[in-house]
Design an enzyme around this catalytic site. Structure first.
Site, PDB file in Angstrom:
ATOM      1  N   HIS A   1     -54.026   2.368  -6.602  1.00 48.08           N
ATOM      2  CA  HIS A   1     -53.945   2.740  -5.184  1.00 48.08           C
ATOM      3  C   HIS A   1     -52.507   2.820  -4.664  1.00 48.08           C
ATOM      4  CE1 HIS A   1     -53.836  -1.539  -4.167  1.00 48.08           C
ATOM      5  NE2 HIS A   1     -55.120  -1.727  -4.298  1.00 48.08           N
TER       6      HIS A   1
ATOM      7  N   HIS B   1     -64.232 -11.559  -4.746  1.00 48.60           N
ATOM      8  CA  HIS B   1     -63.467 -10.521  -4.035  1.00 48.60           C
ATOM      9  C   HIS B   1     -64.199  -9.199  -4.228  1.00 48.60           C
ATOM     10  CE1 HIS B   1     -60.368  -7.966  -2.615  1.00 48.60           C
ATOM     11  NE2 HIS B   1     -59.664  -7.833  -3.708  1.00 48.60           N
TER      12      HIS B   1
ATOM     13  N   GLU C   1     -63.333  -5.990  -3.660  1.00 45.15           N
ATOM     14  CA  GLU C   1     -62.681  -4.699  -3.921  1.00 45.15           C
ATOM     15  C   GLU C   1     -63.279  -4.077  -5.201  1.00 45.15           C
ATOM     16  OE1 GLU C   1     -58.392  -4.746  -3.627  1.00 45.15           O
ATOM     17  OE2 GLU C   1     -58.332  -2.557  -3.481  1.00 45.15           O
TER      18      GLU C   1
ATOM     19  N   ASP D   1     -62.399  -2.792  -7.929  1.00 40.62           N
ATOM     20  CA  ASP D   1     -62.009  -3.111  -9.311  1.00 40.62           C
ATOM     21  C   ASP D   1     -62.712  -4.366  -9.811  1.00 40.62           C
ATOM     22  OD1 ASP D   1     -60.352  -4.163  -7.280  1.00 40.62           O
ATOM     23  OD2 ASP D   1     -58.748  -4.647  -8.676  1.00 40.62           O
TER      24      ASP D   1
ATOM     25  N   HIS E   1     -56.255 -10.948  -0.605  1.00 40.81           N
ATOM     26  CA  HIS E   1     -55.609 -10.040   0.299  1.00 40.81           C
ATOM     27  C   HIS E   1     -56.623  -9.199   1.082  1.00 40.81           C
ATOM     28  CE1 HIS E   1     -55.836  -6.117  -2.159  1.00 40.81           C
ATOM     29  NE2 HIS E   1     -56.563  -6.989  -2.818  1.00 40.81           N
TER      30      HIS E   1
ATOM     31  N   ASP F   1     -57.441 -12.044  -7.066  1.00 41.96           N
ATOM     32  CA  ASP F   1     -56.179 -11.314  -7.268  1.00 41.96           C
ATOM     33  C   ASP F   1     -54.950 -12.233  -7.284  1.00 41.96           C
ATOM     34  OD1 ASP F   1     -57.366  -8.822  -7.421  1.00 41.96           O
ATOM     35  OD2 ASP F   1     -56.990  -8.294  -5.343  1.00 41.96           O
TER      36      ASP F   1
ATOM     37  N   TYR G   1     -46.145  -7.299  -8.563  1.00 43.48           N
ATOM     38  CA  TYR G   1     -47.505  -7.425  -8.021  1.00 43.48           C
ATOM     39  C   TYR G   1     -47.463  -8.094  -6.640  1.00 43.48           C
ATOM     40  CZ  TYR G   1     -52.468  -8.845  -8.192  1.00 43.48           C
ATOM     41  OH  TYR G   1     -53.798  -9.043  -7.931  1.00 43.48           O
TER      42      TYR G   1
ATOM     43  N   HIS H   1     -56.544 -10.306 -12.622  1.00 39.79           N
ATOM     44  CA  HIS H   1     -55.720  -9.314 -13.341  1.00 39.79           C
ATOM     45  C   HIS H   1     -54.680 -10.042 -14.185  1.00 39.79           C
ATOM     46  CE1 HIS H   1     -57.230  -5.971 -10.930  1.00 39.79           C
ATOM     47  NE2 HIS H   1     -56.965  -6.644  -9.829  1.00 39.79           N
TER      48      HIS H   1
HETATM   49 FE1  FEO Z   1     -57.925  -6.648  -4.465  1.00 37.94          FE
HETATM   50 FE2  FEO Z   1     -57.956  -6.584  -7.815  1.00 37.94          FE
HETATM   51  O1  FEO Z   1     -58.555  -6.138  -6.130  1.00 37.94           O
END
Ligand code: FEO
Length: 402
Positions: free
Chosen positions: A28, A82, A84, A86, A147, A166, A194, A227
């Site tokens: 993104h 989370h 999101e 991903d 986040h 994250d 990051y 991640h």
């Molecule tokens: Fe905020 Fe890895 O997604």
């Protein structure tokens, strides 16, 4: 299920069952030159629990890793830290396959999963809540706005494992699963990149979160983000780095960002950089034709000055400068001084536009802009050099007195 993909043990009863995305280069808007991983974890308690899932195209890789140690249909609970995409892109499909007894998320997370995927019935967990897994207990801590509004940590008390979504992660695809197996300079660079590109807008909340984690009084032995590699040592060092990045105390470092059409603004940028260097400041000169916006964010993270130059194109700032300034404004870097500069052919509106954005970013403009029509002559080049030197001296004073 194929037998290629294996789960990796990260503590006595917890396994990594995520996926490695070697090829992603744009996350993104953030350039991810080393790819990334989507981490999911399996807690082999009495009630087998899956923590997070992976990006949709990697569903089968995750299910294969799970199948390497258990029958996926033995999973009783899924926890979404989370929402999101991903980490939830394949959640609905995995629920269809696994048929868990319950799915848990934060209060906002449960609502978000309903809104995004029409997944009903997710059980909301409040901050401080716990979930009895039979032989183990999972505890939860809201990390709202870190986040996303839905974000939460979960941790296995018995094994001192923190699932930090994250947070404490990085975009880094690797065959190694643990941070202590990876070169420290790569971890530091990717961790800072990051933080700068994902967490910087919420720096104040990061500081509060670190206090909250401290107050828990736990010594986490394993920190498992969504991640990048898993931390099984040096987590104190990571926390210190997060504090440093969140405080944004500037170094004697300046970032000069520019675009150029016929090299005139570039000549000015180079003279400004010389002036900065002459005053003893570390300079990063970044042409937006050669650098990505997320590289600029990385450099700005510990910088004390941001100087931005652009030609004027059709009464406007050059598009690549509009891009990077829009991006940086959203990331809300703090404690910067700066100025604008640029060459123009007709009317020169870009200078004022840059200054307006820098003011919105709360960059302290310590000098009038330097601008020139057409090619800078030696007077203008001298002015640019002096601008750089003056900003360098100002920065030196600020850094020395803070
Ligand atoms: Fe905020 Fe890895 O997604």
């Amino acid at each position: 299920m194929n037998s290629v993909y294996k789960a990796v043990k990260i503590s006595k009863n917890v396994y990594w069952v995520g996926a490695i995305d070697w090829n992603i280069r744009d996350f993104h808007g953030y350039t991810t030159r080393r790819g990334t991983t989507y981490n999911a974890y399996l807690v082999l308690s009495d009630k087998i629990t899956l923590i997070d899932t992976v990006r949709e195209p990697f569903r089968d890789e995750m299910l294969s890793r799970i199948a390497s140690i258990i029958n996926p249909q033995d999973i009783r609970f899924i926890v979404s830290n989370h929402s999101e995409m991903d980490h939830t892109g394949c959640l609905a499909a995995v629920m269809d396959i696994v048929k868990p007894d319950e799915v848990y998320a934060s209060v906002v997370g449960a609502e978000t999963l309903r809104e995004m995927y029409s997944i009903d019935g997710v059980i909301p967990i409040k901050d401080g809540g716990t979930l009895d897994l039979g032989t183990m207990t999972l505890s939860f801590m809201e990390t709202r706005m870190l986040h996303w509004p839905d974000s939460m940590f979960s941790f296995v008390n018995e094994e001192k494992v923190l699932f930090s979504h994250d947070a404490f992660g990085m975009h880094l695809a690797s065959s190694e699963r643990f941070a202590d197996e990876i070169d420290q300079s790569i971890l530091d660079y990717e961790g800072a990149t990051y933080f700068a590109n994902i967490l910087l807008p919420y720096a104040q909340l990061v500081l509060k979160l670190i206090e909250k984690v401290d107050k828990l009084g736990y010594e986490f032995e394993v920190v498992a983000p969504d991640h990048g590699p898993v931390w099984r040592e040096s987590f104190d060092r990571v926390l210190k780095l997060y504090s440093t990045w969140a405080l944004q105390q500037p170094l004697k470092k300046a970032v000069v960002v520019y675009a150029t059409m016929w090299h005139s603004t570039e000549l000015m940028a180079r003279a400004i950089s010389e002036g900065l260097a002459r005053s003893g400041v570390d300079v990063k000169l970044m042409s937006m034709a050669e650098n990505h916006r997320s590289d600029v964010a990385y450099e700005v993270l510990d910088a004390g000055a941001l100087i931005v130059g652009s030609p004027t194109l059709n009464n406007n700032v050059f598009p690549s400068i509009a891009d990077v300034l829009t991006y940086l404004k959203g990331l809300r870097p703090r404690n910067l001084i700066g100025a604008a500069f640029g060459s123009y052919g007709w009317s020169g509106e870009s200078i004022r536009q840059i200054e307006d954005i820098l003011k919105e970013m709360k960059v302290d403009l310590v000098s009038d802009a330097v601008s020139t029509k057409h090619v800078p002559d030696f007077h203008v080049i001298d002015q640019c050099f002096s601008l750089g030197k003056m900003i360098g001296e100002q920065l030196d004073k600020r850094v020395t007195t803070t």
